[in-house]
Design a protein around this motif. Structure first.
Motif, PDB file in Angstrom:
ATOM      1  N   VAL A 182       0.835  -1.198   0.000  1.00 47.46           N
ATOM      2  CA  VAL A 182       0.000   0.000   0.000  1.00 47.46           C
ATOM      3  C   VAL A 182       0.868   1.246   0.000  1.00 47.46           C
ATOM      4  CG1 VAL A 182      -1.815   1.275   1.186  1.00 47.46           C
ATOM      5  CG2 VAL A 182      -1.833  -1.229   1.224  1.00 47.46           C
ATOM      6  N   LEU A 183       0.638   2.097  -0.993  1.00 48.01           N
ATOM      7  CA  LEU A 183       1.290   3.402  -1.073  1.00 48.01           C
ATOM      8  C   LEU A 183       0.324   4.449  -0.525  1.00 48.01           C
ATOM      9  CD1 LEU A 183       2.661   2.941  -4.676  1.00 48.01           C
ATOM     10  CD2 LEU A 183       4.084   3.183  -2.638  1.00 48.01           C
ATOM     11  N   ILE A 184       0.701   5.121   0.540  1.00 49.78           N
ATOM     12  CA  ILE A 184      -0.164   6.106   1.178  1.00 49.78           C
ATOM     13  C   ILE A 184       0.321   7.504   0.813  1.00 49.78           C
ATOM     14  CG2 ILE A 184      -1.089   6.958   3.354  1.00 49.78           C
ATOM     15  CD1 ILE A 184      -0.539   4.201   4.546  1.00 49.78           C
ATOM     16  N   CYS A 185      -0.534   8.239   0.113  1.00 50.28           N
ATOM     17  CA  CYS A 185      -0.192   9.606  -0.302  1.00 50.28           C
ATOM     18  C   CYS A 185      -0.515  10.598   0.818  1.00 50.28           C
ATOM     19  CB  CYS A 185      -0.976   9.991  -1.552  1.00 50.28           C
ATOM     20  SG  CYS A 185      -0.473   9.098  -3.028  1.00 50.28           S
ATOM     21  N   PRO A 186       0.247  11.678   0.922  1.00 48.50           N
ATOM     22  CA  PRO A 186      -0.003  12.679   1.966  1.00 48.50           C
ATOM     23  C   PRO A 186      -1.169  13.591   1.597  1.00 48.50           C
ATOM     24  CG  PRO A 186       1.896  13.330   0.658  1.00 48.50           C
ATOM     25  CD  PRO A 186       1.472  11.980   0.145  1.00 48.50           C
ATOM     26  N   THR A 187      -2.364  13.017   1.596  1.00 47.34           N
ATOM     27  CA  THR A 187      -3.585  13.750   1.289  1.00 47.34           C
ATOM     28  C   THR A 187      -4.759  13.029   1.924  1.00 47.34           C
ATOM     29  OG1 THR A 187      -4.899  14.721  -0.509  1.00 47.34           O
ATOM     30  CG2 THR A 187      -4.053  12.497  -0.858  1.00 47.34           C
ATOM     31  N   LEU A 188      -5.885  13.706   2.020  1.00 44.53           N
ATOM     32  CA  LEU A 188      -7.098  13.113   2.587  1.00 44.53           C
ATOM     33  C   LEU A 188      -8.239  13.201   1.591  1.00 44.53           C
ATOM     34  CD1 LEU A 188      -7.002  14.581   6.190  1.00 44.53           C
ATOM     35  CD2 LEU A 188      -6.972  12.154   5.633  1.00 44.53           C
ATOM     36  N   ASP A 189      -9.143  12.213   1.679  1.00 43.76           N
ATOM     37  CA  ASP A 189     -10.411  12.301   0.966  1.00 43.76           C
ATOM     38  C   ASP A 189     -11.454  12.840   1.935  1.00 43.76           C
ATOM     39  OD1 ASP A 189     -13.129  11.401   0.164  1.00 43.76           O
ATOM     40  OD2 ASP A 189     -12.077  10.614  -1.584  1.00 43.76           O
ATOM     41  N   GLY A 190     -11.788  12.031   2.957  1.00 48.54           N
ATOM     42  CA  GLY A 190     -12.602  12.517   4.055  1.00 48.54           C
ATOM     43  C   GLY A 190     -14.099  12.337   3.930  1.00 48.54           C
ATOM     44  N   VAL A 227       4.313   7.031   1.671  1.00 51.33           N
ATOM     45  CA  VAL A 227       4.783   5.945   2.534  1.00 51.33           C
ATOM     46  C   VAL A 227       4.372   4.609   1.921  1.00 51.33           C
ATOM     47  CG1 VAL A 227       4.675   4.912   4.831  1.00 51.33           C
ATOM     48  CG2 VAL A 227       4.616   7.406   4.579  1.00 51.33           C
ATOM     49  N   TRP A 228       5.352   3.731   1.739  1.00 58.60           N
ATOM     50  CA  TRP A 228       5.083   2.400   1.173  1.00 58.60           C
ATOM     51  C   TRP A 228       5.128   1.369   2.297  1.00 58.60           C
ATOM     52  CZ3 TRP A 228       9.030  -0.754  -2.199  1.00 58.60           C
ATOM     53  CH2 TRP A 228       8.413  -1.938  -2.645  1.00 58.60           C
TER      54      TRP A 228
END
Length: 239
Positions: A182-190, A227-228
């Motif tokens: 899982v690659l986690i991008c520094p952003t939110l959907d919310g 973050v991977w």
């Protein structure tokens, strides 16, 4: 033995899957981060192909909105065309709705996972298009059986699961995911209700992943603050 299944996804911090909804991070544009990391990281996982649901595959090829189905399932034989050494593009399509044409997947070999209710006329069209197909039982839900046949026919021992939340959820509930990347991008959907990594069908009091736990394999911070995380799935896990 079926191929090892690695669920490879890129998400917002809250685990949502629609990049069109994500705002840019403080340091980079979201689409630049996706382009920089998603496919390169997938390449590091050394898989022989990828698996998605019909709704994801329809982004690449056409479909029939009202497919013809047999009233009763019939015994069927799998049909494997020559993949010519290409990676596999596998779609879970129980009703046989996808309508590929020759050349639709020039760089990859298309394989459809069908139910035994798909008629011969549909199978003939798939054969004409150079597509392989494999059957997953009367209702198309015996996916492990189909994966075993695909692994044996093409000699692949590792596949990436890159479906939407529902497809990933079905694999998770069936115990068919062996690892998460899982690659986690520094952003939110919310927003509540937006598809997430795993959206298994069922009631709120059900635990689709019961008996399965996660163990961290590695974590790495990539350029742009992505973050991977890699987790292996441990069976017979209990609290």
């Amino acid at each position: 033995m079926r191929p090892k299944i690695i669920c490879h996804m890129i998400t917002s911090l809250d685990g949502r899957l629609l990049p069109s909804r994500w705002s840019d991070s403080a340091d980079a544009k979201i689409w630049d981060l996706i382009e920089a990391h998603y496919e390169p990281v997938a390449g590091e996982l050394n898989a022989g192909g990828w698996v998605v649901g019909r709704k994801t595959m329809v982004e690449y090829i056409g479909q029939d909105e009202h497919p013809e189905l047999l009233g009763t399932a019939m015994p069927r034989a799998n049909a494997f065309a020559d993949a010519q050494g290409k990676h596999l593009a596998i779609a879970i399509d129980p009703q046989g709705r996808l309508r590929p044409k020759p050349g639709d997947m020039e760089d990859e070999h298309l394989v459809l996972v069908l139910s035994e209710r798909v008629p011969n006329t549909t199978l003939a069209k798939l054969t004409q298009a150079g597509v392989s197909y494999v059957f997953a039982g009367p209702d198309g839900d015996r996916v492990e059986q189909a994966l075993e046949a695909i692994g044996e026919a093409f000699g692949v021992d590792r596949l990436l699961l890159e479906g939407g939340g529902v497809t990933n959820g079905a694999f998770w509930a069936a115990g068919l995911i062996d690892e998460f990347s899982v690659l986690i991008c520094p952003t939110l959907d919310g927003l509540k209700g937006v598809p997430s990594i795993v959206d298994a069908m069922g009631d709120a009091d059900q635990l689709p992943g019961e008996g399965q736990g996660l163990r961290l394999v590695s974590s790495e911070v990539l350029d742009g603050g992505v973050v991977w995380l890699r987790h292996e799935v441990v069976r017979a896990f209990r609290h």
